[in-house]
Scaffold this motif. Structure first.
Motif, PDB file in Angstrom:
ATOM      1  N   UNK A 134       0.835  -1.210   0.000  1.00  0.00           N
ATOM      2  CA  UNK A 134       0.000   0.000   0.000  1.00  0.00           C
ATOM      3  C   UNK A 134       0.869   1.259   0.000  1.00  0.00           C
ATOM      4  N   UNK A 135       1.938   1.245   0.777  1.00  0.00           N
ATOM      5  CA  UNK A 135       2.843   2.399   0.861  1.00  0.00           C
ATOM      6  C   UNK A 135       3.532   2.656  -0.479  1.00  0.00           C
ATOM      7  N   UNK A 136       4.015   1.601  -1.112  1.00  0.00           N
ATOM      8  CA  UNK A 136       4.695   1.754  -2.403  1.00  0.00           C
ATOM      9  C   UNK A 136       3.718   2.213  -3.473  1.00  0.00           C
ATOM     10  N   UNK A 137       2.530   1.622  -3.491  1.00  0.00           N
ATOM     11  CA  UNK A 137       1.555   2.032  -4.503  1.00  0.00           C
ATOM     12  C   UNK A 137       1.162   3.492  -4.328  1.00  0.00           C
ATOM     13  N   UNK A 138       1.097   3.970  -3.105  1.00  0.00           N
ATOM     14  CA  UNK A 138       0.784   5.386  -2.878  1.00  0.00           C
ATOM     15  C   UNK A 138       1.893   6.271  -3.441  1.00  0.00           C
ATOM     16  N   UNK A 139       3.151   5.855  -3.290  1.00  0.00           N
ATOM     17  CA  UNK A 139       4.266   6.604  -3.881  1.00  0.00           C
ATOM     18  C   UNK A 139       4.149   6.640  -5.406  1.00  0.00           C
ATOM     19  N   UNK A 140       3.784   5.508  -5.998  1.00  0.00           N
ATOM     20  CA  UNK A 140       3.668   5.428  -7.449  1.00  0.00           C
ATOM     21  C   UNK A 140       2.504   6.285  -7.956  1.00  0.00           C
ATOM     22  N   UNK A 141       1.407   6.264  -7.232  1.00  0.00           N
ATOM     23  CA  UNK A 141       0.265   7.113  -7.599  1.00  0.00           C
ATOM     24  C   UNK A 141       0.650   8.580  -7.496  1.00  0.00           C
ATOM     25  N   UNK A 142       1.404   8.919  -6.462  1.00  0.00           N
ATOM     26  CA  UNK A 142       1.830  10.310  -6.271  1.00  0.00           C
ATOM     27  C   UNK A 142       2.702  10.797  -7.426  1.00  0.00           C
ATOM     28  N   UNK A 143       3.566   9.920  -7.963  1.00  0.00           N
ATOM     29  CA  UNK A 143       4.436  10.362  -9.054  1.00  0.00           C
ATOM     30  C   UNK A 143       3.619  10.549 -10.330  1.00  0.00           C
ATOM     31  N   UNK A 144       2.579   9.741 -10.523  1.00  0.00           N
ATOM     32  CA  UNK A 144       1.662   9.964 -11.655  1.00  0.00           C
ATOM     33  C   UNK A 144       0.929  11.290 -11.460  1.00  0.00           C
ATOM     34  N   UNK A 145       0.524  11.549 -10.221  1.00  0.00           N
ATOM     35  CA  UNK A 145      -0.153  12.824  -9.918  1.00  0.00           C
ATOM     36  C   UNK A 145       0.767  14.008 -10.216  1.00  0.00           C
ATOM     37  N   UNK A 146       2.041  13.883  -9.836  1.00  0.00           N
ATOM     38  CA  UNK A 146       3.009  14.948 -10.112  1.00  0.00           C
ATOM     39  C   UNK A 146       3.130  15.196 -11.613  1.00  0.00           C
ATOM     40  N   UNK A 147       3.234  14.119 -12.390  1.00  0.00           N
ATOM     41  CA  UNK A 147       3.346  14.258 -13.849  1.00  0.00           C
ATOM     42  C   UNK A 147       2.081  14.892 -14.425  1.00  0.00           C
ATOM     43  N   UNK A 148       0.948  14.459 -13.923  1.00  0.00           N
ATOM     44  CA  UNK A 148      -0.354  14.966 -14.380  1.00  0.00           C
ATOM     45  C   UNK A 148      -0.438  16.473 -14.160  1.00  0.00           C
ATOM     46  N   UNK A 149      -0.016  16.920 -12.991  1.00  0.00           N
ATOM     47  CA  UNK A 149      -0.064  18.342 -12.664  1.00  0.00           C
ATOM     48  C   UNK A 149       0.973  19.129 -13.467  1.00  0.00           C
ATOM     49  N   UNK A 150       2.173  18.551 -13.634  1.00  0.00           N
ATOM     50  CA  UNK A 150       3.221  19.244 -14.411  1.00  0.00           C
ATOM     51  C   UNK A 150       2.839  19.381 -15.875  1.00  0.00           C
ATOM     52  N   UNK A 151       2.013  18.465 -16.351  1.00  0.00           N
ATOM     53  CA  UNK A 151       1.564  18.533 -17.746  1.00  0.00           C
ATOM     54  C   UNK A 151       0.464  19.571 -17.938  1.00  0.00           C
ATOM     55  N   UNK A 152       0.053  20.213 -16.831  1.00  0.00           N
ATOM     56  CA  UNK A 152      -0.930  21.292 -16.919  1.00  0.00           C
ATOM     57  C   UNK A 152      -2.369  20.857 -16.761  1.00  0.00           C
ATOM     58  N   UNK A 153      -2.561  19.648 -16.232  1.00  0.00           N
ATOM     59  CA  UNK A 153      -3.922  19.165 -16.023  1.00  0.00           C
ATOM     60  C   UNK A 153      -4.428  19.627 -14.656  1.00  0.00           C
ATOM     61  N   UNK A 154      -5.626  20.178 -14.653  1.00  0.00           N
ATOM     62  CA  UNK A 154      -6.149  20.776 -13.417  1.00  0.00           C
ATOM     63  C   UNK A 154      -7.002  19.808 -12.603  1.00  0.00           C
ATOM     64  N   UNK A 155      -7.574  18.789 -13.229  1.00  0.00           N
ATOM     65  CA  UNK A 155      -8.493  17.883 -12.541  1.00  0.00           C
ATOM     66  C   UNK A 155      -7.816  16.537 -12.278  1.00  0.00           C
ATOM     67  N   UNK A 156      -7.392  16.296 -11.047  1.00  0.00           N
ATOM     68  CA  UNK A 156      -6.662  15.052 -10.746  1.00  0.00           C
ATOM     69  C   UNK A 156      -7.574  13.882 -10.358  1.00  0.00           C
ATOM     70  N   UNK A 157      -8.872  13.985 -10.639  1.00  0.00           N
ATOM     71  CA  UNK A 157      -9.827  12.983 -10.152  1.00  0.00           C
ATOM     72  C   UNK A 157      -9.543  11.586 -10.693  1.00  0.00           C
ATOM     73  N   UNK A 158      -8.942  11.492 -11.872  1.00  0.00           N
ATOM     74  CA  UNK A 158      -8.727  10.189 -12.496  1.00  0.00           C
ATOM     75  C   UNK A 158      -7.307   9.639 -12.306  1.00  0.00           C
ATOM     76  N   UNK A 159      -6.545  10.252 -11.400  1.00  0.00           N
ATOM     77  CA  UNK A 159      -5.134   9.866 -11.267  1.00  0.00           C
ATOM     78  C   UNK A 159      -4.972   8.389 -10.920  1.00  0.00           C
TER      79      UNK A 159
END
Length: 200
Positions: A134-159
């Motif tokens: 669970x801890x590792x998967x949360x880290x992996x989800x967070x890095x996808x979230x970071x990429x999503x936000x850096x790409x200029x996406x405002x809605x992170x609901x589908x991360x």
């Protein structure tokens, strides 16, 4: 606790942690070759030139060692992707940096990723692995979230869904590289570029 005793305890703890990391680096090589299910502490000791007593001194059992090994590797994996994303500006650079980091990891570290998928599956049956998975998967989800936000996406609901889709493609491509259906690097890059282009 007096300052001197506290410093001594901190130094001892840091030394112990460093030794555990050294042991883990040796153990990872054995685990990459044999996998979780086929590896005992004795196997790890033999393949990594460590005594069984040394392993037992630093790790409670095989599960404790494997959890530690996978955790330190996945932390490094996430740091590498985060570092690549730090240099990226805008959607196209984020896609290129993320794709390149994922493909590089498949080519360089496929066997340790195989161990991660092994213990993630074991976590469905053995609760020992569930907290670290669970801890590792949360880290992996967070890095996808970071990429999503850096790409200029405002809605992170589908991360989380995008993470699951990306993870599925990553696992499939990594598995093919291990087997007899390996693809060239350019093809893997094109696959991730196309997938991330749909996400971002």
């Amino acid at each position: 606790m007096p300052a001197k005793l506290k410093q001594r305890a901190e130094r001892k703890s840091a030394k112990r942690e460093e030794k555990k990391r050294q042991i883990a680096q040796s153990a990872i090589e054995a685990l990459k070759e044999l996998g979780y299910a086929n590896t005992s502490l004795r196997d790890i000791a033999e393949k990594s030139d460590l005594s069984l007593g040394m392993l037992h001194y630093y790790f409670e059992d095989r599960s404790d060692l494997i959890i530690y090994c996978v955790s330190i590797y996945k932390q490094a994996f996430v740091r590498e992707i985060a570092s690549a994303l730090t240099q990226a500006e805008g959607r196209d650079q984020v896609i290129a940096a993320f794709s390149n980091a994922l493909v590089t990891s498949i080519f360089d570290d496929g066997m340790i990723h195989r161990l991660w998928y092994d213990i993630r599956t074991q976590a469905m049956f053995d609760e020992t692995f569930r907290p670290v998975v669970a801890e590792i998967e949360e880290m992996l989800i967070d890095i996808v979230r970071t990429a999503y936000e850096k790409a200029g996406q405002a809605d992170p609901a589908q991360v989380e869904i995008r993470y699951a889709l990306l993870d599925g493609v990553f696992r499939l491509l990594m598995q093919r590289q291990i087997g007899n259906t390996a693809r060239p690097r350019a093809e893997l890059l094109a696959t991730f570029n196309a997938l991330l282009g749909q996400f971002f």
